[in-house]
Enzyme design. Structure first.
Site, short mmCIF file in Angstrom:
data_model
loop_
_atom_site.label_atom_id
_atom_site.label_comp_id
_atom_site.label_asym_id
_atom_site.label_seq_id
_atom_site.Cartn_x
_atom_site.Cartn_y
_atom_site.Cartn_z
N GLU A 36 0.53 -7.66 -36.66
CA GLU A 36 1.26 -7.99 -37.94
C GLU A 36 0.57 -7.01 -38.87
OE1 GLU A 36 -0.60 -11.54 -40.75
OE2 GLU A 36 0.56 -11.93 -38.59
N ASP A 40 1.64 -4.47 -41.28
CA ASP A 40 1.28 -4.14 -43.09
C ASP A 40 1.69 -2.99 -43.58
OD1 ASP A 40 0.88 -5.64 -45.60
OD2 ASP A 40 -1.09 -4.68 -44.72
N ASP A 109 4.88 -12.65 -41.76
CA ASP A 109 4.19 -12.18 -40.81
C ASP A 109 4.71 -11.55 -39.66
OD1 ASP A 109 2.05 -12.62 -42.62
OD2 ASP A 109 1.50 -14.57 -41.56
N GLU A 112 6.35 -8.56 -40.57
CA GLU A 112 5.51 -7.03 -39.85
C GLU A 112 5.09 -6.91 -39.34
OE1 GLU A 112 3.09 -7.92 -44.66
OE2 GLU A 112 1.96 -9.00 -42.26
#
Length: 221
Positions: A36, A40, A109, A112
């Site tokens: 995650e 991102d 999440d 990502e």
């Protein structure tokens, strides 16, 4: 994951990326937060590069607004739903039953995390192709470059109530690397509005936008 357009060489890593820490098993979720974190950053890089190319005359402030609109939790959750990602997330029953903002964050999440394994498995080009496919149409949306909500709320508050917006942090949840802030904003005698985000600033922006939408200053487009 046919909708990614990528044939994964490492299917086990893909499975780990979609396994939340609440899933049963001694090693369940050990990689989830790390993926995650990486996803991102990859998403932010590719979207920023996409916006620079698409809007060569845009100022930094406009680009920042567009970026924030494209990478916030709500946008990611909608894309995750569109590609059927929620059905692939391995999580405990208590997490799978989440509602509201917590469900939005879970889906964001997971998306990502998926982007991270796309990057690790197929390189930046694989991640870029996926991101362009699902984010580029959104980058042209009418609301993508909407003015900064806090700035607009401050101007409206002065005109409508001769007041200054007052922001208050109502709660802070989640781990240090991925906190969730909930903020309320009050303008004079108007009912307060609330918003959530991964930073105090994002939550304040969300609260300001919620008040502007509720009072009809902004429309939902």
């Amino acid at each position: 994951m046919e909708r990614t357009g990528h044939a994964f060489a490492d299917r086990q890593r893909l499975q780990r990326a979609l396994t939340h820490a609440s899933a049963r098993g001694a090693n369940a979720g050990t990689d989830y937060e790390r993926f995650e974190f990486l996803g991102d950053r990859v998403l932010g890089l590719v979207v920023a590069d996409m916006l620079l190319a698409a809007f060569p005359d845009a100022a930094e402030g406009e680009l920042s607004l567009r970026l924030n609109a494209l990478v916030n939790a709500e946008a990611l959750s909608e894309i995750a739903e569109h590609i059927g990602l929620p059905d692939l997330i391995r999580a405990g029953s208590d997490v799978r039953g989440l509602e509201g903002r917590k469900r939005v964050n879970l889906r964001a999440d997971a998306l990502e995390s998926l982007i991270a394994v796309l990057y690790l498995d197929g390189g930046l080009e694989a991640a870029r192709a996926f991101i362009h496919k699902y984010w580029q149409p959104r980058s042209q949306a009418s609301g993508a470059a909407r003015r900064d909500a806090k700035t607009e709320l401050q101007e409206w508050a002065h005109q409508a109530a001769s007041a200054v917006p007052a922001y208050q942090i109502d709660s802070r949840e989640g781990p240090d690397h991925d906190p969730l802030f909930t903020v309320s904003v009050r303008v004079g005698a108007f009912q307060p509005a609330t918003g959530s985000g991964r930073s105090k600033r994002e939550a304040e922006q969300a609260a300001a936008a919620a008040l502007l939408l509720r009072e009809g200053v902004w429309n939902a487009a």
